[in-house]
Design an enzyme around this catalytic site. Structure first.
Site, PDB file in Angstrom:
ATOM      1  N   ASP A  20     -16.461 -22.710 -93.012  1.00 55.96           N
ATOM      2  CA  ASP A  20     -15.642 -21.606 -93.545  1.00 55.96           C
ATOM      3  C   ASP A  20     -16.453 -20.318 -93.656  1.00 55.96           C
ATOM      4  O   ASP A  20     -17.680 -20.345 -93.781  1.00 55.96           O
ATOM      5  CB  ASP A  20     -15.136 -21.964 -94.956  1.00 55.96           C
ATOM      6  CG  ASP A  20     -13.966 -22.943 -94.913  1.00 55.96           C
ATOM      7  OD1 ASP A  20     -13.742 -23.544 -93.848  1.00 55.96           O
ATOM      8  OD2 ASP A  20     -13.308 -23.117 -95.956  1.00 55.96           O
TER       9      ASP A  20
ATOM     10  N   HIS B 124     -20.009 -24.389 -94.967  1.00 54.55           N
ATOM     11  CA  HIS B 124     -19.878 -22.932 -94.872  1.00 54.55           C
ATOM     12  C   HIS B 124     -20.833 -22.333 -93.840  1.00 54.55           C
ATOM     13  O   HIS B 124     -21.962 -22.806 -93.687  1.00 54.55           O
ATOM     14  CB  HIS B 124     -20.076 -22.291 -96.255  1.00 54.55           C
ATOM     15  CG  HIS B 124     -18.944 -22.584 -97.184  1.00 54.55           C
ATOM     16  ND1 HIS B 124     -18.855 -23.769 -97.895  1.00 54.55           N
ATOM     17  CD2 HIS B 124     -17.823 -21.872 -97.483  1.00 54.55           C
ATOM     18  CE1 HIS B 124     -17.721 -23.762 -98.602  1.00 54.55           C
ATOM     19  NE2 HIS B 124     -17.076 -22.627 -98.374  1.00 54.55           N
TER      20      HIS B 124
END
Ligand SMILES: [Zn+2]
Length: 324
Positions: free
Chosen positions: A124, A282
């Site tokens: 992400d 992430h």
């Protein structure tokens, strides 16, 4: 004289007898005619009685049939009312979910064997300074992954490279600002469409795969609009998007002190109990530990029998319970 008298008397008697015979015969004929007429009337009356009886019987049969039909009608009406009640009580989102679950039960994914465990690695908040390192490691392990990108990032020039290598570019948010995207359905789609256009312009990909900032289970959105996640999770699917949360959290975003070992351990521990995983990680400049952990995560999951695939809109699932 006597002789004449006797003859006359005899003649008179014969005449009388004849008259009597004629009278009797006439009476007998009259009676017979009357009797015949009477019999005819009796026959016609009894025929009418038969007709009346037949009509009565028919009437009774119709009454019974009518009662049966009435009973059946009432039963059907009750059944219909029950079904309507049931339909009204079912949330439209659950209906979509039920349909998809049924569809997925017939798809190859639900018939997994220990050798066909599937892992969807997801990154992400990129692209970032870490994107190229991540892409190199994925190449090394011949793994495909999904990047849920942010449109306001400065490293959008990496988008074509992500797509060229066979990974999926997923839409995360153009601004990633909860106060803007979660204030209304229109505001959410305005942001999503802006990001979609950006990705299309830069990478030539029209993505139909999304991840809500904070996941579909986020409660923060409640501050901006009550029930917004319930509306959005339903609406995005109606608009042809597939949204994904995760069922394995690497924990790399918990704080800046999370080490590579902790991240690896988080992923492998959670993955060990499953056959199909969607891993949250992430792609951010300050997430060096994620990049460091990635080779060990890939090795460990491979050893467990996982293969690494990129998400697309035909994949369904990894949905959290919506809380707003
Ligand atoms: Zn995010």
């Amino acid at each position: 004289m006597n002789k004449i008298n006797k003859k006359t008397v005899f003649k008179v008697m014969v005449a009388l007898i004849l008259v009597a015979i004629i009278c009797l015969t006439g009476c007998a004929v009259g009676l017979a005619v009357q009797n015949y007429k009477l019999q005819k009337r009796v026959a016609s009356v009894s025929a009418n009685v038969d007709d009346v009886n037949a009509l009565n019987a028919e009437n009774e049969a119709l009454k019974t049939e009518n009662a049966d039909l009435k009973q059946k009608l009432e039963a059907s009406q009750k059944e219909l009312a029950d079904k309507q009640k049931l339909l009204e009580s079912v949330d439209p989102q659950k209906l979509i979910l039920a349909e998809k679950v049924l569809a997925s039960q017939n798809s190859p994914q639900s018939t997994e064997t220990p050798n066909s465990k599937v892992c969807y690695l997801t990154f992400d908040d990129g692209p970032s300074d870490r994107t190229l390192e991540i892409l190199d490691i994925l190449d090394e392990y011949e793994a495909k992954a999904t990047f849920f990108v942010i449109g306001s990032n400065s490293k959008l020039e990496y988008l074509p490279k992500i797509a060229e290598k066979g990974h999926t570019i997923g839409l995360h948010s153009n601004t990633h600002r909860y106060d803007l995207i979660y204030k209304s359905t229109d505001a959410f789609f305005e942001d999503l469409n802006a990001l979609s256009d950006k990705v299309y312009d830069i990478a030539g990909v029209r993505s139909k795969v999304i991840r809500f900032p904070g996941g579909s289970s986020n409660g923060t959105s409640k501050k901006y609009s009550k029930g917004i996640m319930t509306r959005l999770t339903s609406q995005v699917q109606i608009n042809g998007y597939a949204y994904f949360d995760w069922n394995v959290d690497s924990g790399d975003a918990e704080n800046n002190n999370v080490t590579a070992d902790i991240i690896t351990n988080n992923v492998l521990t959670q993955a060990a109990k499953k056959n199909s995983i969607c891993v949250l990680m992430h792609d951010l400049g300050n997430k060096k530990a994620t990049v460091e952990a990635l080779p060990e995560i890939l090795k460990g999951l491979k050893a467990m029998g996982y293969r690494f695939e990129a998400l697309d809109e035909t994949v369904y699932g990894y949905h959290h319970a919506v809380t707003n």
